[in-house]
Design an enzyme around this catalytic site. Structure first.
Site, PDB file in Angstrom:
ATOM      1  N   ARG A  67       0.806  -1.216   0.000  1.00 65.28           N
ATOM      2  CA  ARG A  67       0.000   0.000   0.000  1.00 65.28           C
ATOM      3  C   ARG A  67       0.844   1.273   0.000  1.00 65.28           C
ATOM      4  O   ARG A  67       0.475   2.237  -0.656  1.00 65.28           O
ATOM      5  CB  ARG A  67      -1.004   0.001   1.139  1.00 65.28           C
ATOM      6  CG  ARG A  67      -0.388   0.050   2.518  1.00 65.28           C
ATOM      7  CD  ARG A  67      -1.463  -0.201   3.525  1.00 65.28           C
ATOM      8  NE  ARG A  67      -2.021  -1.531   3.355  1.00 65.28           N
ATOM      9  CZ  ARG A  67      -3.257  -1.873   3.705  1.00 65.28           C
ATOM     10  NH1 ARG A  67      -4.061  -1.001   4.236  1.00 65.28           N
ATOM     11  NH2 ARG A  67      -3.663  -3.111   3.538  1.00 65.28           N
ATOM     12  N   THR A  68       1.963   1.281   0.707  1.00 70.80           N
ATOM     13  CA  THR A  68       2.776   2.495   0.705  1.00 70.80           C
ATOM     14  C   THR A  68       3.335   2.743  -0.693  1.00 70.80           C
ATOM     15  O   THR A  68       3.332   3.874  -1.188  1.00 70.80           O
ATOM     16  CB  THR A  68       3.929   2.382   1.724  1.00 70.80           C
ATOM     17  OG1 THR A  68       3.387   2.101   3.010  1.00 70.80           O
ATOM     18  CG2 THR A  68       4.722   3.672   1.794  1.00 70.80           C
ATOM     19  N   LYS A  95      23.151  -8.792  -6.852  1.00 67.43           N
ATOM     20  CA  LYS A  95      24.466  -9.142  -7.392  1.00 67.43           C
ATOM     21  C   LYS A  95      25.578  -8.454  -6.608  1.00 67.43           C
ATOM     22  O   LYS A  95      26.718  -8.418  -7.046  1.00 67.43           O
ATOM     23  CB  LYS A  95      24.560  -8.740  -8.864  1.00 67.43           C
ATOM     24  CG  LYS A  95      23.505  -9.388  -9.732  1.00 67.43           C
ATOM     25  CD  LYS A  95      23.525  -8.803 -11.141  1.00 67.43           C
ATOM     26  CE  LYS A  95      22.312  -9.263 -11.935  1.00 67.43           C
ATOM     27  NZ  LYS A  95      22.084  -8.407 -13.096  1.00 67.43           N
ATOM     28  N   ARG A 117      12.238   2.923   0.624  1.00 68.52           N
ATOM     29  CA  ARG A 117      11.857   2.046   1.739  1.00 68.52           C
ATOM     30  C   ARG A 117      13.015   1.076   1.933  1.00 68.52           C
ATOM     31  O   ARG A 117      13.448   0.431   0.976  1.00 68.52           O
ATOM     32  CB  ARG A 117      10.563   1.315   1.380  1.00 68.52           C
ATOM     33  CG  ARG A 117      10.271   0.039   2.167  1.00 68.52           C
ATOM     34  CD  ARG A 117       9.885   0.257   3.619  1.00 68.52           C
ATOM     35  NE  ARG A 117       8.667   1.014   3.796  1.00 68.52           N
ATOM     36  CZ  ARG A 117       7.464   0.493   3.976  1.00 68.52           C
ATOM     37  NH1 ARG A 117       7.304  -0.816   3.983  1.00 68.52           N
ATOM     38  NH2 ARG A 117       6.411   1.249   4.163  1.00 68.52           N
ATOM     39  N   HIS A 145       8.871   6.549   9.770  1.00 64.80           N
ATOM     40  CA  HIS A 145       7.966   6.383   8.634  1.00 64.80           C
ATOM     41  C   HIS A 145       7.152   7.681   8.561  1.00 64.80           C
ATOM     42  O   HIS A 145       5.968   7.708   8.883  1.00 64.80           O
ATOM     43  CB  HIS A 145       7.068   5.155   8.865  1.00 64.80           C
ATOM     44  CG  HIS A 145       6.300   4.731   7.647  1.00 64.80           C
ATOM     45  ND1 HIS A 145       6.289   5.444   6.464  1.00 64.80           N
ATOM     46  CD2 HIS A 145       5.496   3.657   7.433  1.00 64.80           C
ATOM     47  CE1 HIS A 145       5.523   4.817   5.589  1.00 64.80           C
ATOM     48  NE2 HIS A 145       5.035   3.737   6.149  1.00 64.80           N
TER      49      HIS A 145
END
Lengths: 321, 176
Positions: A67-68, A95, A117, A145
């Site tokens: 949702r974010t 990698k 995030r 947040h």
């Protein structure tokens, strides 16, 4: 344009949004006020404004989030920005590339705003120092947040008409919650009184040093609360020994219709989502008139539009000032 | 400094605007009055009773914020302040009078037209301004003008209104 004069100094001059801890109350309120102006965009027939036309927003999500990420993506699209996505699954960090190398490569493609995030606290700050782009923190480890806290503040103000003087309980796994930390910062700066609620293993008394009240007895504080914010219980933590059994947690800290009766008649029940129905929140309360869960999602869009817009504007030279 | 309009003259100009708008308005189409934030909004609200006195009862009133549609967002940077657009009616098929305080380059009006287009499709849009100071940069003209005056780019036309600034007056400032 008509009488082109800037009356006052701009309130918002930051090109990054990293944490609410560094913002002034005026800056926080300016974001909320700006978000008011964006709310209507989502209800019109053309759900788009040209404010970020020609700008590129990259969503860099190193942690799962639906949702974010969708909220930021839609917010950027409604501002007419181009949006590209970077997800760790398909990327070169697998990698062995470092975050900063990844960021520099993306920056070299001509990106304007990075929405990050990341599982590590401080990742957004780290990125902000290393790039010329605007950086918006969409959650970093257990640190912060900020857009979740801003949409919570926006929703509280919308429903209660004010924030100062309100009693707000935040219930659940405070220790591991960046939402709880950011909510606390924002609420404190705007003059609300915060109480952390949960079992001692998840809400240690040491949180009182941050200026919050701490209690392990949910029922005793219910009658005073104007807002109760129920945090999501992370299932993976239930397995660990810091957690009582689910049944015990639900009995002591779950919000249900019985507890709701002991609250103020106009109490606001919040949840950052996604809800574990029947655990931290009973289904009838989640869907009931006191709940603002879906309102929070809608408001999140307006708040994120405001944040992207303000950070981008701050990255521009201010010729009028 | 030159005083272009004092309080009484400003009121007279508004009454003239109201009479001209009422005379031009169609009778079979709902009329909407929309002011550009902030002073256009204030003027639009003041026009409502004057329009009624002139025989026109507008069906709708609204306020338009054009910040997100400005073409100079990249140069004004953090000075851009977003306010709410409050248009809680469907503008489609209305006869819409757009109100602003000063018509200058025409860029505010261009932004307002774009913003309105995203809200719906009016039958017609007309432009009413308190002061037309000339110096257009776009092919945009007003339909109703309170005061026309020649100015220089380095000058400023400062409209002050009771509701916003505590006084009603229009000044021309700066060297000719």
């Amino acid at each position: 344009m008509a009488a082109a004069k800037s009356a006052e100094r701009p309130v918002w001059t930051r090109k990054h949004l990293l944490t609410l801890a560094e913002l002034t109350p005026e800056e926080i309120l300016h974001i909320l006020d700006t978000a008011e102006g964006f709310k209507a965009v989502s209800t019109r027939s053309v759900k788009k404004v040209p404010a970020l036309r020609g700008r590129v927003v990259v969503l860099m999500f190193f942690e799962e989030s639906t949702r974010t990420r969708m909220s930021f993506e839609l917010a950027a699209q409604r501002l007419s920005a181009d949006v590209i996505e970077f997800s760790e699954k398909m990327s070169s960090t697998k990698k062995g590339e470092t975050l900063l190398d990844t960021a520099r490569n993306i920056e070299a493609m001509g990106v304007d705003i990075m929405v990050l995030r990341h599982g590590a606290a401080g990742a957004a700050n780290h990125l902000a120092q290393a790039t010329k782009c605007c950086v918006v923190n969409a959650g970093d480890g257990q640190h912060a947040h900020p857009t979740q806290a801003l949409l919570d503040l926006f929703t509280i103000r919308e429903r209660k008409g004010r924030i100062a003087g309100l009693n707000v309980a935040i219930v659940g796994d405070i220790t591991h919650s960046r939402v709880a930390r950011s909510d606390l910062r924002g609420l404190q700066k705007l003059g609300a009184h915060v109480t952390f609620v949960g079992p001692p293993t998840l809400v240690p008394k040491s949180f009182e040093k941050l200026g919050a009240r701490v209690t392990h007895d949910f029922d005793s504080i219910l009658p005073e609360m104007d807002v109760v914010n129920m945090l999501r219980i992370q299932k993976e933590r239930i397995a660990s020994n810091v957690f009582p059994s689910i049944r015990e947690y639900v009995r002591l800290f779950g919000m249900n219709s019985e507890r709701l009766k002991r609250c103020k008649p106009d109490v606001l029940i919040m949840h950052p989502g996604p809800v574990n129905r029947g655990i931290e929140l009973a289904a009838d309360v989640a869907d009931g008139p006191h709940s603002s869960i879906l309102r929070q999602v809608t408001n999140g869009l307006a708040v994120r539009m405001a944040v992207l817009f303000l950070c981008q504007q701050a990255a521009m030279p201010d010729v009028e000032a | 400094m030159v005083l272009l309009l004092n309080a009484q003259q400003l009121q007279e100009k508004l009454e003239n605007l109201a009479r001209a708008i009422a005379a031009a308005a169609p009778r079979d189409v709902p009329v909407a009055v929309v002011g550009i934030r902030r002073r256009g909004e204030t003027l639009a609200r003041r026009l409502l009773p004057l329009l009624e006195r002139a025989g026109l009862k507008p069906a709708h009133y609204g306020a338009l914020d054009i910040t997100l549609y400005r073409d100079d967002l990249t140069t004004i940077g953090p000075s851009a302040v977003v306010r709410e657009t409050e248009i809680d009616f469907d503008i489609t098929d209305t006869w819409l009078v757009l109100v602003d305080d000063v018509l200058y380059t025409g860029r505010s009006v261009r932004a307002a037209l774009d913003a309105l287009t995203d809200l719906g499709r009016p039958k017609a849009i007309r432009l009413a301004v308190l002061v037309d100071r000339g110096l257009r940069e776009l092919p945009i003209q007003a339909d109703f003008v309170g005061l026309r005056t020649d100015t220089q780019p380095q000058q400023s036309v400062d409209v002050r209104l009771l509701e916003v600034d505590g006084v009603d007056e229009v000044e021309l400032n700066g060297r000719r």
